[in-house]
Design a protein around this motif. Sequence first.
Motif, short mmCIF file in Angstrom:
data_model
loop_
_atom_site.label_atom_id
_atom_site.label_comp_id
_atom_site.label_asym_id
_atom_site.label_seq_id
_atom_site.Cartn_x
_atom_site.Cartn_y
_atom_site.Cartn_z
N GLY A 1 0.99 -1.16 -0.13
CA GLY A 1 0.24 -0.08 0.21
C GLY A 1 0.93 0.94 -0.06
N MET A 2 0.39 2.46 -0.44
CA MET A 2 0.85 3.47 -0.19
C MET A 2 -0.43 4.52 0.70
SD MET A 2 0.75 4.95 -3.84
CE MET A 2 -0.58 5.09 -5.14
N SER A 3 0.07 5.53 1.22
CA SER A 3 -0.83 6.61 1.92
C SER A 3 0.02 7.67 1.38
CB SER A 3 -1.09 6.25 3.35
OG SER A 3 0.15 6.79 4.14
N GLU A 4 -0.55 9.21 2.12
CA GLU A 4 -0.78 10.75 2.51
C GLU A 4 -0.92 11.15 3.49
OE1 GLU A 4 1.75 13.21 2.92
OE2 GLU A 4 2.31 12.03 0.75
N THR A 5 -0.60 12.02 4.21
CA THR A 5 -1.63 12.27 4.68
C THR A 5 -1.40 14.59 3.85
OG1 THR A 5 -0.92 11.97 6.95
CG2 THR A 5 -1.70 14.04 6.99
N ALA B 1 -1.23 -4.58 8.44
CA ALA B 1 -0.21 -5.21 7.67
C ALA B 1 -0.16 -4.49 7.16
CB ALA B 1 -0.44 -6.45 7.10
N VAL B 2 -1.46 -3.27 5.83
CA VAL B 2 -0.84 -2.49 4.73
C VAL B 2 0.25 -1.53 5.59
CG1 VAL B 2 -2.13 -0.18 3.95
CG2 VAL B 2 -3.33 -2.77 3.67
N GLU B 3 -0.45 -0.89 7.26
CA GLU B 3 0.79 -0.37 7.58
C GLU B 3 2.22 -0.29 7.50
OE1 GLU B 3 -0.92 0.30 11.07
OE2 GLU B 3 -2.72 1.64 10.56
N GLU C 1 5.22 1.81 5.22
CA GLU C 1 6.67 1.73 6.14
C GLU C 1 7.96 0.91 5.51
OE1 GLU C 1 8.29 1.27 10.47
OE2 GLU C 1 6.73 0.57 10.19
N LYS C 2 7.74 -0.12 5.12
CA LYS C 2 8.66 -1.01 4.46
C LYS C 2 8.64 -0.61 3.14
CE LYS C 2 8.68 -4.55 8.05
NZ LYS C 2 10.12 -4.25 8.84
N ARG C 3 7.38 -0.50 2.05
CA ARG C 3 7.47 -0.06 1.24
C ARG C 3 7.77 -1.05 0.26
NH1 ARG C 3 8.00 5.55 -0.46
NH2 ARG C 3 8.82 4.96 -2.68
#
Length: 385
Positions: free
Chosen positions: A209-213, A370-372, A376-378
């Motif tokens: 996954g990927m995320s953004e604030t 797991a997504v988080e 973090e680990k890409r």
Amino acid sequence: MKQVNIGMIGYKFMGKAHSHAYRDLPLFFPERLRPEMKVICGRNTEAVAEAATQFGWKEFTNDWRALVERDDIDLIDINAPSDVHKEIAIAAAKAGKHVFCEKPLALTLQDSKEMLEAVKEAGVKHMIGFNYRFTPAVRLAKKLIDEGALGDIYHFRSWFLQDWLVDPNFPLAWRLQKEIAGSGSHGDLGAHLIDLAHYLIGDITEVIGMSETFIKERPLPTNMTGLSATGSNQGEKGPVTVDDATLFMARFANGALGSFEATRFATGHRSTNSFEINGSKGSVIFDFERLNELQVYFSDDREDAQGFRRVLATEPTHDYIDRYWPAGHTIGYEHTFIHEIVEFMDAIQEDRQPVPNFEDGVKCQAVLEAVERSIEKRQWITISE
């Protein structure tokens, strides 16, 4: 037993939704166990007293610890913020109460496992609030999949889009604070998508996954109610510590591929909760903003008449619908909560665990974390509970 005495902790957005369900269940499902709205609990005395009157509760209190110990309470309903779920649920289980808890089950996978262990050890009934499972059109999709009408499932793509945080001056509500909410759009919206995927397709085995604030700081809040809030006019700001948007890809145990998008920054989308499922024999598309409809395609239709068709899931043959209005007369968001409570009342009467329960909450939490970790680990992360 003819009724189940309810003690509810929380009185805002979900508190209103749950109260409505408890009040309306006897009207549409009179033969079920009757939920008796005994006590509502909240920290703000004036606000919870007002909610008690408005929603129809007999009593109100500020002391949840005393509430879970009362002999006249059978079931504890937890719809307060996520950071208090664990403590209340475990205390309620130890007191021998059945437990209904809103999602996500807890702030962490470990906490959710401890909650599951507590209710299992106590031998009480337990349920988690994944209400979208109880939409008749979603249940029709499940029926088509289980019957093999879609064939082998290849794709599950899903998206939950909202836009209530696009304004950078929207205050720093509790849903934007990791220590209270656990995560942002991922745990709030994405949890529903994950549960629907588990319900419709099966276990997820690995994710990336990927995320953004997008907005890093927001005005401090002075008042919060549901998804609305007012902020300080003093110019004071605090850090946003959760994601504004999270996207991830997944593999399922049955070989299907999945994509998930949860965001509060999709301008123009108030609450677009949708999925599409593609199989070897057909496909379905669902959009909760048109919750009574399921788009259905079958590849064995005659060639000159193939295409997605709109099925209006309001016939008596569809789950729950025979209890409401004549065919074609639609139901709404609030009815999904009535159906949740019907499942819980039936489970109590039939002496079985309701579905979805804390087991499903732990499965969802495992995917969330797991997504988080993958962000973090890409890298791809295998799901492990």
